[in-house]
Design a protein around this motif. Sequence first.
Motif, PDB file in Angstrom:
ATOM      1  N   SER A   2       5.268  -2.759   8.317  1.00  0.00           N
ATOM      2  CA  SER A   2       5.578  -1.869   7.189  1.00  0.00           C
ATOM      3  C   SER A   2       6.260  -2.663   6.068  1.00  0.00           C
ATOM      4  O   SER A   2       6.789  -3.748   6.300  1.00  0.00           O
ATOM      5  N   GLU A  21      13.046  -5.068   7.108  1.00  0.00           N
ATOM      6  CA  GLU A  21      12.045  -4.112   7.578  1.00  0.00           C
ATOM      7  C   GLU A  21      12.781  -2.853   8.036  1.00  0.00           C
ATOM      8  O   GLU A  21      13.882  -2.950   8.578  1.00  0.00           O
ATOM      9  N   PRO A  22      12.150  -1.679   7.870  1.00  0.00           N
ATOM     10  CA  PRO A  22      12.817  -0.447   8.311  1.00  0.00           C
ATOM     11  C   PRO A  22      13.195  -0.468   9.791  1.00  0.00           C
ATOM     12  O   PRO A  22      14.170   0.153  10.194  1.00  0.00           O
ATOM     13  N   ARG A  23      12.454  -1.201  10.615  1.00  0.00           N
ATOM     14  CA  ARG A  23      12.730  -1.185  12.056  1.00  0.00           C
ATOM     15  C   ARG A  23      13.941  -2.044  12.417  1.00  0.00           C
ATOM     16  O   ARG A  23      14.417  -1.999  13.552  1.00  0.00           O
ATOM     17  N   VAL A  68      18.331  -0.040   6.798  1.00  0.00           N
ATOM     18  CA  VAL A  68      18.034   0.774   5.612  1.00  0.00           C
ATOM     19  C   VAL A  68      19.014   1.941   5.465  1.00  0.00           C
ATOM     20  O   VAL A  68      19.233   2.427   4.350  1.00  0.00           O
TER      21      VAL A  68
END
Lengths: 164, 289
Positions: A2, A21-23, A68
């Motif tokens: 992503s 990364e969002p993860r 995030v």
Amino acid sequence: MSAKVQVQTTINNEPVEFLCEPRQSLLECLRDIVGLTGAKEGCGDGNCGSCTVRLGDRIVTSCLVLGVEAAGQSITTVEGLAHGNTLHPLQKAFLENAALQCGICTPGFLIAADALLQKHPQPTEEQTRFWLANNLCRCTGYDKIIRAVQAAAHEINANSGAAQ
Amino acid sequence: MKAFDYAAPASLPEAVGLLASQPAARLLAGGTDLLVQLRSGRKQADVVIDVKKIPELNEITLAPDHSLTIGAAVPCYRLTDHPAIRTHYPALAEVASWIGGTPIQGRASLGGNLCNSAPSADSIPLLIALSASAHLIGPAGRRSVPVEAFCTAPGRNQLAPGELLVAIHIPAPAPHSGAAYLRFIPRNEMDIAVVGAGASLTLANGLIAAARLALSSVAPTPLFVPAAGESLIGQAPTPAALEAAAQLAQAAASPISDMRGSAAYRRHLCAVMARRALELALARAQESK
């Protein structure tokens, strides 16, 4: 994969932007992207407390926060406790009371204990043990950590009394 | 953790629309269950929808009649630190201080505890005892489900695809009411209940006018035992009456043996914890105005 996200935060009173990364957990962001390796990864599921940091006005296990989610928030890590070369009273008390051996859990204990003393300036032993129950130490047996926190509380209160 | 996208809607309509368009989405409040499950691979997500920016999910509303609405994302510490909740719902303030440790309570919510739907969830027996309902919203609009009917199996619940929990609502307690949740754990904190019991009790003219009892960790879902509460109605609050209700709770339980305790031990604990929770609820009812 992503798209990466730009995150603006304040870390240890300095504005900090990072791309993640969002993860990625806040812990990964702090250690692997920002380069603040004080917070440690122990269990990775919120049980051991070695990754504890302050997020806003609460302590959190940073392995259970997404990087995030920290956007717009202020973060304090163990690197933010000392003033230049002057250790925080908790850091001094941990050294003087031999409240650490291997040191992996120590950054988490220091951040959690700092939050405790801000909420309860003179905590009882029971308050201290319950507050720190989410921080595991396999070396000291905890008694020395409890003594160090109480010694730091005493010193902070004595100094603030002297300043008045 | 496997890659996913992140979204943080600022309103309920936005969240409902997003959830409808993303079948492989997971909702994030405190993340203390979800992020562990995503990391271990027990759950998957293409999108993680953070619901903490939605105002309605962050509100605590204590009405003048003391009915209480807790937004689904309100972290536990806000309940523990809330002076009026400590006064009017001491059991709720206690249970919020028992879920995880200090850093977990800064994030974890009762809404998450409910939606994770673990048989051992500490808050659910108390919410059942307090006659709480779960307020849901989805593509078909809003609906309300009694908490005792919300969980359907370990980790499963009444949430339909596209639905999310908005808030937990507790109706105004009657005068002279008290509630309690007690759990048995081998250490003093940071542990999962071997058995937990939630109770509420209302007195009128010296007799028990209403009572509700529920257990955790003794069935595939948190277990409401209507017969236990009903057995107390119209009775004087004697030790024998409370013990008889506790025996009914024990009879309703179907515990399993696992690392935390054998089925036989849990069955024994059911009666003990149910009786103690009723005793504490009674003491609080006697003190309350």
